[in-house]
Design a protein around this motif. Structure first.
Motif, PDB file in Angstrom:
ATOM      1  N   UNK A  22       3.562   7.180  -0.570  1.00 47.33           N
ATOM      2  CA  UNK A  22       4.570   6.156  -0.872  1.00 47.33           C
ATOM      3  C   UNK A  22       4.523   5.018   0.133  1.00 47.33           C
ATOM      4  N   UNK A  23       4.418   5.390   1.414  1.00 47.75           N
ATOM      5  CA  UNK A  23       4.394   4.364   2.462  1.00 47.75           C
ATOM      6  C   UNK A  23       3.173   3.465   2.321  1.00 47.75           C
ATOM      7  N   UNK A  24       2.015   4.092   2.118  1.00 46.51           N
ATOM      8  CA  UNK A  24       0.775   3.308   2.084  1.00 46.51           C
ATOM      9  C   UNK A  24       0.668   2.435   0.843  1.00 46.51           C
ATOM     10  N   UNK A  25       1.287   2.868  -0.238  1.00 48.49           N
ATOM     11  CA  UNK A  25       1.081   2.137  -1.499  1.00 48.49           C
ATOM     12  C   UNK A  25       2.272   1.249  -1.881  1.00 48.49           C
ATOM     13  N   UNK A  26       3.291   1.213  -1.030  1.00 46.49           N
ATOM     14  CA  UNK A  26       4.525   0.510  -1.437  1.00 46.49           C
ATOM     15  C   UNK A  26       4.317  -0.995  -1.656  1.00 46.49           C
ATOM     16  N   UNK A  27       3.368  -1.588  -0.949  1.00 47.23           N
ATOM     17  CA  UNK A  27       3.164  -3.039  -1.112  1.00 47.23           C
ATOM     18  C   UNK A  27       2.131  -3.406  -2.173  1.00 47.23           C
ATOM     19  N   UNK A  28       1.538  -2.394  -2.795  1.00 53.12           N
ATOM     20  CA  UNK A  28       0.445  -2.691  -3.716  1.00 53.12           C
ATOM     21  C   UNK A  28       0.998  -2.986  -5.109  1.00 53.12           C
ATOM     22  N   UNK A  29       1.012  -4.256  -5.445  1.00 51.18           N
ATOM     23  CA  UNK A  29       1.516  -4.638  -6.773  1.00 51.18           C
ATOM     24  C   UNK A  29       0.329  -5.025  -7.655  1.00 51.18           C
ATOM     25  N   UNK A  30       0.390  -4.647  -8.912  1.00 48.21           N
ATOM     26  CA  UNK A  30      -0.729  -5.009  -9.790  1.00 48.21           C
ATOM     27  C   UNK A  30      -0.500  -6.402 -10.365  1.00 48.21           C
ATOM     28  N   UNK A  31      -1.611  -7.123 -10.552  1.00 46.59           N
ATOM     29  CA  UNK A  31      -1.496  -8.513 -10.998  1.00 46.59           C
ATOM     30  C   UNK A  31      -2.384  -8.858 -12.191  1.00 46.59           C
ATOM     31  N   UNK A  32      -3.358  -7.996 -12.501  1.00 46.55           N
ATOM     32  CA  UNK A  32      -4.304  -8.364 -13.557  1.00 46.55           C
ATOM     33  C   UNK A  32      -3.860  -7.873 -14.937  1.00 46.55           C
ATOM     34  N   UNK A  33      -4.110  -8.679 -15.969  1.00 45.89           N
ATOM     35  CA  UNK A  33      -3.768  -8.244 -17.335  1.00 45.89           C
ATOM     36  C   UNK A  33      -4.549  -6.997 -17.763  1.00 45.89           C
ATOM     37  N   UNK A  34      -5.715  -6.756 -17.157  1.00 40.07           N
ATOM     38  CA  UNK A  34      -6.507  -5.571 -17.547  1.00 40.07           C
ATOM     39  C   UNK A  34      -5.942  -4.276 -16.963  1.00 40.07           C
TER      40      UNK A  34
END
Ligand code: ADP
Ligand code: MG
Length: 351
Positions: A22-34
């Motif tokens: 949770x800590x490591x991935x909390x800032x990872x937001x997806x941005x691509x339509x694929x």
């Protein structure tokens, strides 16, 4: 260089596996339509519609592929992503998603892994890829990082290693040998530091070399550049092991030979002066140094006018019939068989 900050130490056991994820991935937001579904389910869901999908994986092992004595974790995260994206660009494709798997011993504090992920996040942001999953486990000793990159491309644009034809031109992007010389500088400083931990190395003269080693950039710009020039390479590969071994891969996969011209190999002035300082032959370094993450490709002779004079591209040779063999033509006009480990002036007579 990327900034580093490492002050506090939180033991991994305080968080547990899920807390850490949770800590490591909390800032990872997806941005691509694929990316239909990223992190947070049993599998990611992607949709490339009518494009072909490319998949590539690399495994990096502490002590084998990297040394944390001079590789800050943030740089390591960044470089681990570059190594993978480079393989996607080498197919003339767009990189879109990555997954990150780590095995880590409890000698690493949580903050160290946050540094690693800061580098991964930065790379994903700059290169416009989504982090869509991974796995987290413990290791008894060192750190292992495995990254899988996905990409996409129209079917007719994908370039394999196997399409080079006799008379095609051999082209390389950027310049070669700098990452290896950067490593030599860092190794030397590590030894100096062992003897005198208070030494303040002056590395200004070596900035380019050290950056090429610690913060390589994959050639994301090349597939769109080739498209703009209306050039479709006949074969392509990225330079991870060194120019000569990559040329040999193209030759063997395509069933062709090659004449590579020593005088054409692009070298940065910083590489030439560092080679003089270390008493190394700069051609040998370009041929066998590795980790440059440039792209090497072949194009039809008909594309010569589109390629020539482009500041990113250097024509370094041409392909021949397979039976003519693979050769380096030296500045002195001597023909020397090309070897996977590069060319060594001391080994002229061996094959
Ligand atoms: P599973 O039990 O299905 O393997 P996990 O609990 O390992 O699921 O992972 C939960 C979610 O977090 C998944 O979407 C997985 O892809 C993602 N994930 C796990 N570890 C990492 C990591 N190191 N980096 C990025 N994503 C991760
Ligand atoms: Mg898992």
């Amino acid at each position: 260089m990327i900034e580093d900050s490492q002050n506090s130490r939180t033991n991994l056991s305080e968080l547990g596996e899920f807390g850490l994820i949770d800590l490591l991935t909390k800032n990872l937001v997806v941005k691509l339509p694929s990316t239909i579904k990223g992190i947070g389910d049993d599998a990611a869901v992607l949709d490339f519609q009518d494009l072909q999908t490319l998949v590539t994986t690399d495994l990096l092992v502490e002590g084998v592929h990297f040394d944390l004595a001079y590789m800050p974790l943030k740089h390591l995260g960044y470089k681990a992503v570059m190594v993978n994206l480079s393989d996607v660009y080498a197919m003339n494709a767009t990189a879109t998603q990555i997954t990150i798997s780590i095995a880590v011993s409890n000698r690493f504090p949580v903050e160290a892994l946050e540094e690693l992920y800061a580098g991964i996040e930065l790379a994903a942001k700059i290169y416009n890829v989504d982090v869509v999953g991974g796995d987290t486990t413990s290791s008894t000793k060192g750190l292992l990082i495995s990254i899988t990159a996905l990409g996409s491309a129209p079917k007719e644009e994908v370039v394999l290693r196997s399409g080079a034809k006799p008379n095609d031109l051999l082209v390389v992007t950027g310049d070669l040998g700098a990452a290896y010389m950067g490593l030599q500088i860092l190794e030397r400083e590590k030894e100096v530091f062992k003897v005198n931990p208070n030494s303040q190395p002056d590395l200004d003269a070596y900035t380019y070399l050290i950056e090429r080693q610690l913060k390589p950039e994959a050639r994301r710009d090349i597939p769109p550049l080739l498209k703009k020039l209306e050039v479709l390479p006949t074969a392509m590969i990225d330079i991870s092991d060194g120019l000569s071994s990559e040329i040999i891969h193209i030759c063997k996969n395509s069933g062709v030979g090659v004449n590579l011209f020593e005088e054409k190999i692009p070298l940065d002035p910083a590489v030439i002066s560092a080679c003089e300082e270390f008493q190394l032959d700069s051609t040998t370094i370009a041929l066998s140094g590795g980790e440059d993450y440039e792209l090497l490709f072949t194009v039809s002779q008909n594309d010569y006018d589109k390629i020539k004079g482009n500041p990113h591209l250097t024509i370094i040779g041409h392909m021949t019939e397979e039976r003519e063999g693979m050769h380096l033509i030296t500045r002195g006009n001597t023909k020397i068989p090309l070897k996977a480990k590069g060319w060594n002036a001391m080994e002229r007579d061996e094959d």
